[in-house]
Design an enzyme around this catalytic site. Structure first.
Site, PDB file in Angstrom:
ATOM      1  N   ASN A  66      13.263  60.749  30.608  1.00  0.00           N
ATOM      2  CA  ASN A  66      12.170  61.699  30.466  1.00  0.00           C
ATOM      3  C   ASN A  66      11.640  61.580  29.039  1.00  0.00           C
ATOM      4  O   ASN A  66      11.122  60.551  28.650  1.00  0.00           O
ATOM      5  CB  ASN A  66      12.632  63.111  30.818  1.00  0.00           C
ATOM      6  CG  ASN A  66      11.479  64.066  31.042  1.00  0.00           C
ATOM      7  OD1 ASN A  66      10.416  63.657  31.503  1.00  0.00           O
ATOM      8  ND2 ASN A  66      11.664  65.320  30.711  1.00  0.00           N
ATOM      9  N   ASN A  96      14.378  67.591  27.642  1.00  0.00           N
ATOM     10  CA  ASN A  96      13.057  67.472  27.029  1.00  0.00           C
ATOM     11  C   ASN A  96      13.148  67.618  25.518  1.00  0.00           C
ATOM     12  O   ASN A  96      14.188  67.879  24.961  1.00  0.00           O
ATOM     13  CB  ASN A  96      12.100  68.506  27.621  1.00  0.00           C
ATOM     14  CG  ASN A  96      11.175  67.903  28.655  1.00  0.00           C
ATOM     15  OD1 ASN A  96      10.498  66.928  28.395  1.00  0.00           O
ATOM     16  ND2 ASN A  96      11.153  68.495  29.843  1.00  0.00           N
ATOM     17  N   ASP A  98       9.225  72.479  27.012  1.00  0.00           N
ATOM     18  CA  ASP A  98       8.994  71.068  27.316  1.00  0.00           C
ATOM     19  C   ASP A  98       9.017  70.282  26.010  1.00  0.00           C
ATOM     20  O   ASP A  98       9.932  70.439  25.212  1.00  0.00           O
ATOM     21  CB  ASP A  98       7.673  70.921  28.091  1.00  0.00           C
ATOM     22  CG  ASP A  98       7.623  69.658  28.945  1.00  0.00           C
ATOM     23  OD1 ASP A  98       7.922  68.578  28.422  1.00  0.00           O
ATOM     24  OD2 ASP A  98       7.262  69.756  30.132  1.00  0.00           O
TER      25      ASP A  98
END
Length: 293
Positions: free
Chosen positions: A103, A149, A199
């Site tokens: 990610n 994240n 995030d």
């Protein structure tokens, strides 16, 4: 605080992410993880272009390297020459490739790349944090998140910030700059449900942490003690990553997403998925380059 906020590129990205400033080119790069696509924006001219690499989805992160870029994806980590649009497979640090995916990621002050992985379904705490060195050697630093994240680093490089998105928490780890080892994690910020989930993030010149809010329609600035200082409101709910850019690093660029938004939501938020630029009155720090420390 008066803020000048504009949507500078109306991309309608499915999952905009990994925004970065290239000071040598004076251009903005960012990804659409689900397209997949690499987007490029020139603030001086307003010109925007896109390139769709032949990779599986989702992609992970894009960072500057000594000799171009490094791009992570489902198939591993690639070296990328944007001039020729050439991808070269390099290494794959992910030791759980069947059940996890890359990610977000960021380069620390010593030039090492930190990559987060997530459970493919983003439900089970299977993801981890990997440190990737310039020689291709990798070390797993922590595990236990469904969707990892961030990350981001304090001004002096001695703190690693990491978002466990599904738990709505951001953690801080002490980081030894010389060895690249991290200590025990401690809670930095927990987001209430009404503020969405943490995030991507960045750290500014005052050592404050800017955290994007998935489902929270904004980017919030926190002091090093974890106290909310300011929130930049955006006209769309899914806010994903941010980076300071420009000659003076005084413009905050923010990516957004449209994933899982139905037609009614898209009509309500017509700028969702776009790239935004905001003059907040704050300045960022130069982002390190992978392999240069």
């Amino acid at each position: 605080m008066s803020v000048d906020l504009q949507c500078v590129v109306k991309t309608r990205a499915v999952l905009g992410e990994s925004v970065l400033w290239h000071p040598g080119e004076c251009r903005i790069y960012w990804l659409d993880l689900k397209a997949p696509a690499v987007h490029i924006y020139d603030p001086a001219t307003g010109a925007a272009e896109s390139w769709r690499p032949e990779l599986g989805t989702p992609m992970g992160t894009l960072v500057r390297a000594r000799d171009g870029f490094v791009l992570s994806g489902r198939e591993g980590v690639f070296k990328l020459d944007m001039a020729s649009r050439r991808l070269t497979r390099w290494v794959d640090p992910n030791d759980r490739q069947e059940i996890t995916m890359f990610n977000d990621g960021k380069v620390d002050r010593q030039g090492r790349l930190w990559l987060c992985t997530s459970d493919v379904q983003e439900t089970e705490p299977l993801g981890g944090i990997y440190r990737l060195d310039a020689d291709g050697h990798s070390v797993i630093q922590d595990r236990g998140s469904a969707c990892g994240n961030g990350p981001a680093f304090s001004r002096d490089g001695r703190i690693l910030y990491f978002a466990d998105t599904m738990m709505r928490k951001v953690y801080a780890y002490d980081l030894d700059p010389a060895s690249g080892r991290i200590g025990e994690r401690r809670e930095f910020v927990t987001f209430p449900e009404a503020e969405g989930m943490p995030d991507g993030m960045t750290v500014d010149a005052d050592d404050h942490v800017w955290i994007c809010q998935w489902g929270g329609a904004g980017v919030s600035r926190f002091t090093p003690a974890g106290k909310l200082d300011f929130k930049l409101e955006l006209p769309c709910p899914l806010v994903t990553s941010c980076a300071f850019a420009g000659d003076d690093l005084d413009t905050l660029y923010v990516t957004t997403a449209t994933v899982d938004m139905d037609q009614a939501a898209l009509a309500q938020f017509p700028l969702a998925g776009g790239l935004f630029a905001a003059r907040t009155g704050h300045r960022g720090l130069p982002e390190p380059v992978f392999g240069v420390g």
